[in-house]
Design a protein around this motif. Structure first.
Motif, PDB file in Angstrom:
ATOM      1  N   UNK A 177      31.023  55.653  45.730  1.00 53.21           N
ATOM      2  CA  UNK A 177      30.722  55.372  44.330  1.00 53.21           C
ATOM      3  C   UNK A 177      29.728  54.218  44.198  1.00 53.21           C
ATOM      4  N   UNK A 178      29.950  53.152  44.978  1.00 55.46           N
ATOM      5  CA  UNK A 178      29.044  51.996  44.922  1.00 55.46           C
ATOM      6  C   UNK A 178      27.608  52.390  45.201  1.00 55.46           C
ATOM      7  N   UNK A 179      27.419  53.393  46.045  1.00 53.01           N
ATOM      8  CA  UNK A 179      26.078  53.803  46.441  1.00 53.01           C
ATOM      9  C   UNK A 179      25.495  54.876  45.530  1.00 53.01           C
ATOM     10  N   UNK A 186      28.434  44.003  43.634  1.00 56.82           N
ATOM     11  CA  UNK A 186      29.316  43.337  42.676  1.00 56.82           C
ATOM     12  C   UNK A 186      30.636  44.085  42.560  1.00 56.82           C
ATOM     13  N   UNK A 187      30.576  45.397  42.496  1.00 57.33           N
ATOM     14  CA  UNK A 187      31.811  46.188  42.414  1.00 57.33           C
ATOM     15  C   UNK A 187      32.713  45.901  43.613  1.00 57.33           C
ATOM     16  N   UNK A 188      32.119  45.846  44.789  1.00 57.38           N
ATOM     17  CA  UNK A 188      32.905  45.566  45.989  1.00 57.38           C
ATOM     18  C   UNK A 188      33.513  44.169  45.928  1.00 57.38           C
ATOM     19  N   UNK A 189      32.754  43.200  45.427  1.00 47.27           N
ATOM     20  CA  UNK A 189      33.286  41.840  45.298  1.00 47.27           C
ATOM     21  C   UNK A 189      34.471  41.799  44.337  1.00 47.27           C
ATOM     22  N   UNK A 196      39.626  50.252  48.672  1.00 55.22           N
ATOM     23  CA  UNK A 196      39.160  51.520  48.102  1.00 55.22           C
ATOM     24  C   UNK A 196      38.594  52.488  49.120  1.00 55.22           C
ATOM     25  N   UNK A 197      38.410  52.014  50.366  1.00 54.47           N
ATOM     26  CA  UNK A 197      37.949  52.881  51.442  1.00 54.47           C
ATOM     27  C   UNK A 197      36.539  53.419  51.227  1.00 54.47           C
ATOM     28  N   UNK A 208      34.396  53.281  37.211  1.00 56.00           N
ATOM     29  CA  UNK A 208      34.609  53.755  38.574  1.00 56.00           C
ATOM     30  C   UNK A 208      35.590  52.888  39.365  1.00 56.00           C
ATOM     31  N   UNK A 209      35.924  51.704  38.858  1.00 55.56           N
ATOM     32  CA  UNK A 209      36.777  50.782  39.620  1.00 55.56           C
ATOM     33  C   UNK A 209      38.029  50.354  38.879  1.00 55.56           C
TER      34      UNK A 209
END
Length: 421
Positions: free
Chosen positions: A92-94, A113-116, A85-86, A413-414
């Motif tokens: 977005x995660x932040x 968690x979103x990144x995982x 997702x770059x 968002x994901x």
């Protein structure tokens, strides 16, 4: 020896290249393959990599490709440093966790968690291709969240070790403060990835004199300022927490800060723009000073050391890595992934014995380990309820109303990166 870097188009990569070039006697790489789907970035990074090798007299060949299967074919070790997702996904995660009053960060809390969830399926697919190409290859994971990603790899039976630069960064800072060589500093480093404490700082090796009390007494202000934690807190704890513990020990303070300043993702995106412009300069043949602000300091030296030890070279026998607990911390499951000093060699990483852990830290480790177990379940099997359960278990969330709101935002968002959504 052939090494492959997945995510080779990252602006991090010249840091890694510089380490390979300087430490070629430790890790004699003959072929280095940089693989990345972003052809424009890969061309810029690959060109600089070749110039760095040439400047430092490294005879190895640097190859760039977007073909993952060709890149890992015959590789002795594969380093993972990808970001699904770059920087847009990181932004977005932040951001969206702050809407619920929770820390917005790319490796912990709801953003972590979103990144995982985005990352684990992609990494497991890559690992299967590596196994088909060379079942004896080692996978070194630098991709966050390292603990969860490494656990996914190990549970799937891959030859994998997780790596983070927090420990080597603290080792170098402590060595400078103490006026000794970094190699003389051994850390009693214990915890999970991005949830660690230095409970001892030993000179000369794992059994050396513990100088942590002297370090805190003489340099406590400098250490506290670097961690952005109060000096009296360090004195009361008698240990040095990693800077990620600030998200737990000063959560509300951090949320207030994050709401009033540009996100780290925005800062990094601007840095990346400048770095890529620099990388395109045909006269540049060394890593630029700006790269030090990008993050990942000393990553190259830690990666070279680990790869060399795993591949039977001259790497240090004791290194801080992420690997299975296997009874090292008796209050955690054997298959939890912990971050501790380990004996590293051709058979992998074996954690060294760890002294009894204060309940103040053991309790938080156990809590976050439970969250990581639920997070991995959500990453592997999907589903809104599994995401909710993981968020409810996380100590940075912990309230059902927050968990409900964050679950909805995470999925919204994901969605493009979640096959089940």
């Amino acid at each position: 020896m052939k090494l492959t870097v997945v995510g080779g188009g990252s602006t991090y990569t010249p840091e890694l290249i510089d380490g390979f070039a300087r430490l070629r006697d430790t890790l004699p790489v003959e072929e280095l393959v940089l693989v990345d789907p972003a052809a424009d970035r890969l061309e810029l990074v690959g060109g600089l990599a070749r110039r760095i090798f040439a400047r430092q007299g490294h005879a190895g060949r640097v190859v760039t490709t977007s073909d993952l299967d060709a890149a890992v074919d015959g590789a002795d070790a594969v380093l993972l440093q990808l970001r699904v997702g770059g920087q847009a996904a990181r932004q977005q995660d932040e951001t969206w966790p702050l809407e619920c009053g929770c820390v917005g960060q790319e490796t912990t809390g709801a953003g972590g968690l979103a990144k995982a969830l985005r990352t684990v399926p992609v990494v497991l697919d890559i690992a299967e291709r590596v196994r088909r190409a060379n079942p004896d290859a080692w996978i070194i994971d630098f991709t966050n969240p390292v603990g969860i990603v490494t656990r996914a790899l190990l549970q799937a039976g891959h030859r994998a070790v997780g790596l983070c630069n927090v420990a080597i960064g603290l080792q170098r800072k402590f060595a400078a403060l103490l006026g000794v060589a970094p190699a003389d500093v051994h850390l009693d480093h214990v915890g999970l990835n991005h949830l660690t404490w230095e409970t001892g700082v030993r000179l000369g090796g794992p059994e050396g004199e513990d100088v942590l009390p002297r370090l805190l007494a003489e340099h406590g202000e400098a250490v506290a300022a670097d961690l952005r934690l109060p000096r009296p807190l360090l004195d009361r704890l008698g240990v040095v927490p990693s800077y990620y513990l600030r998200y737990y020990y000063a959560h509300d303070e951090v949320v207030d800060e994050l709401r009033t300043k540009p996100s780290r993702a925005a800062e990094v995106a601007e840095m990346e723009r400048q770095l890529l412009q620099m990388y395109g300069d045909p006269a540049l043949d060394e890593k630029p000073a700006l790269l030090a602000k990008r993050g990942g300091a000393y990553y190259s030296e830690a990666a070279v050391d680990l790869a060399a030890a795993l591949l039977g070279g001259a790497g240090s026998p004791y290194q801080v890595v992420n690997t299975y607990n296997r009874g090292t911390l008796p209050f955690l499951p054997d298959d939890a992934v912990i971050e501790v000093p380990a004996a590293v060699g051709g058979k992998g990483a074996a954690p060294l014995p760890v002294a009894d852990v204060d309940p103040l830290y053991a309790g938080l480790m156990a809590n976050v380990t439970a969250y990581e177990d639920l997070a991995l379940d959500a990453a592997l099997r999907g589903g809104r309820d599994r995401v909710f359960r993981a968020l409810l278990a996380h100590p940075l969330v912990g309230q059902y109303a927050y968990a409900e709101q964050l679950t909805d935002r995470l999925i919204a968002h994901n969605r493009e990166h979640l096959a089940w959504a």
